[in-house]
Design an enzyme around this catalytic site. Structure first.
Site, PDB file in Angstrom:
ATOM      1  N   GLY A 100     -11.641 -10.127  -1.086  1.00 25.84           N
ATOM      2  CA  GLY A 100     -10.533 -10.622  -0.269  1.00 25.84           C
ATOM      3  C   GLY A 100     -10.037 -11.989  -0.708  1.00 25.84           C
ATOM      4  O   GLY A 100      -8.857 -12.179  -1.016  1.00 25.84           O
ATOM      5  N   ARG A 127       0.821  -1.219   0.000  1.00 28.44           N
ATOM      6  CA  ARG A 127       0.000   0.000   0.000  1.00 28.44           C
ATOM      7  C   ARG A 127       0.849   1.261   0.000  1.00 28.44           C
ATOM      8  O   ARG A 127       0.494   2.260  -0.624  1.00 28.44           O
ATOM      9  CB  ARG A 127      -0.924   0.018   1.226  1.00 28.44           C
ATOM     10  CG  ARG A 127      -2.157  -0.804   1.000  1.00 28.44           C
ATOM     11  CD  ARG A 127      -3.197  -0.557   2.059  1.00 28.44           C
ATOM     12  NE  ARG A 127      -4.453  -1.149   1.608  1.00 28.44           N
ATOM     13  CZ  ARG A 127      -5.438  -1.523   2.415  1.00 28.44           C
ATOM     14  NH1 ARG A 127      -5.314  -1.368   3.710  1.00 28.44           N
ATOM     15  NH2 ARG A 127      -6.544  -2.037   1.920  1.00 28.44           N
ATOM     16  N   LYS A 173     -21.310 -18.193   0.123  1.00 27.25           N
ATOM     17  CA  LYS A 173     -22.743 -18.097   0.394  1.00 27.25           C
ATOM     18  C   LYS A 173     -23.445 -17.123  -0.540  1.00 27.25           C
ATOM     19  O   LYS A 173     -22.973 -16.012  -0.772  1.00 27.25           O
ATOM     20  CB  LYS A 173     -22.960 -17.615   1.830  1.00 27.25           C
ATOM     21  CG  LYS A 173     -22.516 -18.638   2.863  1.00 27.25           C
ATOM     22  CD  LYS A 173     -22.793 -18.106   4.244  1.00 27.25           C
ATOM     23  CE  LYS A 173     -22.550 -19.181   5.300  1.00 27.25           C
ATOM     24  NZ  LYS A 173     -22.829 -18.653   6.632  1.00 27.25           N
ATOM     25  N   GLY A 230     -14.047  -4.221   0.767  1.00 32.76           N
ATOM     26  CA  GLY A 230     -15.408  -3.736   0.994  1.00 32.76           C
ATOM     27  C   GLY A 230     -15.853  -2.693  -0.023  1.00 32.76           C
ATOM     28  O   GLY A 230     -17.001  -2.721  -0.488  1.00 32.76           O
TER      29      GLY A 230
HETATM   30  P1  ADP Z   1     -14.513 -13.050  -1.600  1.00 34.23           P
HETATM   31  O1  ADP Z   1     -13.801 -12.816  -0.279  1.00 34.23           O
HETATM   32  O2  ADP Z   1     -13.557 -12.987  -2.751  1.00 34.23           O
HETATM   33  O3  ADP Z   1     -15.705 -12.139  -1.793  1.00 34.23           O
HETATM   34  P2  ADP Z   1     -16.054 -15.255  -0.524  1.00 34.23           P
HETATM   35  O4  ADP Z   1     -15.656 -14.845   0.855  1.00 34.23           O
HETATM   36  O5  ADP Z   1     -17.449 -15.039  -0.927  1.00 34.23           O
HETATM   37  O6  ADP Z   1     -15.069 -14.565  -1.587  1.00 34.23           O
HETATM   38  O7  ADP Z   1     -15.799 -16.808  -0.710  1.00 34.23           O
HETATM   39  C1  ADP Z   1     -14.575 -17.462  -0.480  1.00 34.23           C
HETATM   40  C2  ADP Z   1     -14.734 -18.765   0.267  1.00 34.23           C
HETATM   41  O8  ADP Z   1     -15.673 -19.627  -0.361  1.00 34.23           O
HETATM   42  C3  ADP Z   1     -13.458 -19.520   0.345  1.00 34.23           C
HETATM   43  O9  ADP Z   1     -13.055 -19.611   1.681  1.00 34.23           O
HETATM   44  C4  ADP Z   1     -13.794 -20.911  -0.211  1.00 34.23           C
HETATM   45  O10 ADP Z   1     -13.210 -21.976   0.494  1.00 34.23           O
HETATM   46  C5  ADP Z   1     -15.285 -20.948  -0.074  1.00 34.23           C
HETATM   47  N1  ADP Z   1     -15.891 -21.912  -1.003  1.00 34.23           N
HETATM   48  C6  ADP Z   1     -15.895 -21.871  -2.342  1.00 34.23           C
HETATM   49  N2  ADP Z   1     -16.497 -22.954  -2.853  1.00 34.23           N
HETATM   50  C7  ADP Z   1     -16.915 -23.712  -1.817  1.00 34.23           C
HETATM   51  C8  ADP Z   1     -17.624 -24.963  -1.695  1.00 34.23           C
HETATM   52  N3  ADP Z   1     -18.019 -25.625  -2.780  1.00 34.23           N
HETATM   53  N4  ADP Z   1     -17.861 -25.424  -0.463  1.00 34.23           N
HETATM   54  C9  ADP Z   1     -17.445 -24.749   0.620  1.00 34.23           C
HETATM   55  N5  ADP Z   1     -16.778 -23.567   0.584  1.00 34.23           N
HETATM   56  C10 ADP Z   1     -16.510 -23.054  -0.626  1.00 34.23           C
END
Ligand code: ADP
Ligand code: MG
Length: 397
Positions: free
Chosen positions: A355, A37, A198, A378
């Site tokens: 993230g 950064r 999710k 965020g």
């Molecule tokens: P970002 O931080 O980029 O917005 P998310 O926090 O939404 O991404 O999602 C990342 C997480 O989703 C990771 O920790 C990954 O392990 C989990 N993940 C992805 N696919 C699956 C799955 N099929 N079952 C369980 N966890 C999953």
């Protein structure tokens, strides 16, 4: 996002320029342990100093919650900034007090100074107009270079812009241009990849993107919720069964907007969420009751690669699978590498953020080839949700 001024639109020579950077870096043993950064923020500062400005850097650091917390001083960051710039950075031991005033008064054209942590004042996070006025008295021009805090209306990111002529710094400019090219005036067709754990955390992302892109390719744990909603058995997979109705509504709304929702056609399943767990490829109707889907399968990867090859623009948030535990990183790696290759060949503009997404693309060895990777977390998410970012809105003229 409409128009915003940049450093190029301002005459900064001889002026006191307050630059709001995001220097909230990881610290270890009293020293920044990762200077990314600082290094990236240095560009704007170097640029302004070279133009003869008196550059006064503002930033928050950590969460002192409106009190002076000595361990959360920006002093070590000022020292690291001096190394990054290869020149002296004078440090003021307060933000709007006697030290700040004296340091600024002593500056010559081309000098650089840093003020103490803006969050030592509770007024900062309250977007307090009086505090903003006191900050404004220390400068003639305001430059905001902190896109990553632009989703918060704080005194140094929002109110301050109303007191002084304001412009975007180089980092903010790069971020706004990259994001604008991806969603405001993109070359079509536009694909979005939305993955991750999710669907409940990505409702607004999906809703906004379905109005803007031609297809949304869904992967990761959230794909299970969509498959479940469509009547497929998902076994022990991560699945938000109470979101089934919302998932169907997303598909229907997207269709009404002319946006296709693309779901996996095969999956990699295992009995446990663990690195190296025994696994197999199944069709979407073949998930055994005692197993869970942890990645997309080879037919899905081939389908995604084919779709990306037909697109001109890609926005990516969220991994295709549990990329942290091999071999369930395969789908994410393959899709990321395909996007990277298409970008390298000049066929695709690719923008990604989030993230875990930043980590996943780095893990896939694809990060350097993407057109732009936002590290703003965020703020990036709120931007793809279609929200107005107060720090950006304050710069628009
Ligand atoms: P970002 O931080 O980029 O917005 P998310 O926090 O939404 O991404 O999602 C990342 C997480 O989703 C990771 O920790 C990954 O392990 C989990 N993940 C992805 N696919 C699956 C799955 N099929 N079952 C369980 N966890 C999953
Ligand atoms: Mg995450």
């Amino acid at each position: 996002m409409s128009t915003f001024k940049t450093i190029d639109n301002l005459d900064v020579a001889g002026k006191r320029v307050l630059v709001r950077s995001d220097l909230n870096v990881p610290m270890h043993d009293g020293k920044p342990s990762d200077t990314t950064r600082i290094d990236r923020s240095a560009e704007t500062i170097r640029d302004l100093a070279a133009k003869g400005a008196k550059v006064i850097i503002l930033s928050h650091f950590d969460r002192p919650k409106g009190k002076v917390v000595p361990e959360m001083s920006l002093k070590p960051v000022a020292e690291a900034m001096a190394s990054a710039l290869g020149r002296a950075v004078t440090f003021a031991t307060d933000t709007i007090g006697d030290s700040a005033k004296a340091v600024v008064a002593a500056m010559k054209d081309g000098d650089v100074a840093m003020l103490e942590n803006v969050r030592f004042h509770a007024e900062e996070e309250k977007n307090d107009p009086e505090f903003a006025k006191k900050l404004a008295q220390l400068g003639d021009i305001y430059v905001n270079d902190a896109f990553s805090t632009a989703h918060r209306a704080h005194a140094s990111t929002e109110a301050l812009a109303r007191h002084l002529p304001a412009a975007a710094g180089r980092l903010m400019q790069a971020e706004l241009e990259a994001l604008g090219n991806a969603l405001e005036k993109p070359q079509k067709p536009v694909a979005a990849v939305v993955g991750g754990a999710k669907v409940s955390t990505k409702m607004e992302v999906l809703g906004n993107l379905s109005k803007k892109v031609d297809m949304i390719i869904i992967g990761g744990g959230m794909a299970n919720t969509f498959l479940f909603a469509q009547g497929h058995d998902v076994g022990k997979s991560l699945c938000e069964k109470d979101m089934a109705a919302e998932a169907l509504k997303i598909i229907a709304d997207a269709a009404a907007n002319g946006c296709e929702i693309v779901l996996p056609v095969d999956l990699v399943v295992a009995a446990e969420f663990a690195a190296g767990a025994a696994n197999k490829v199944v069709g979407i109707d073949g998930i055994p009751a005692d197993m869970m889907a942890l990645d997309v399968g080879p037919a899905t990867i081939a389908d995604v690669e084919k779709r990306l090859a037909r697109c001109k623009t890609l926005v990516w948030n969220g991994p295709f699978g549990a990329f942290e535990i091999a071999p369930f990183d395969k789908g994410t790696n393959a899709a990321a590498q395909a996007a990277a290759r298409l970008t390298r060949e000049g066929k695709l503009l690719s923008v990604a953020g989030g993230g875990d997404t930043v980590a996943a693309l780095a893990h896939a060895g694809a990060a350097d080839d993407f057109s732009y990777i936002s590290t703003a977390g965020g703020a990036f998410l709120e931007w793809i949700e279609g929200k107005t970012l107060p720090g950006v809105a304050a710069l628009e003229g």
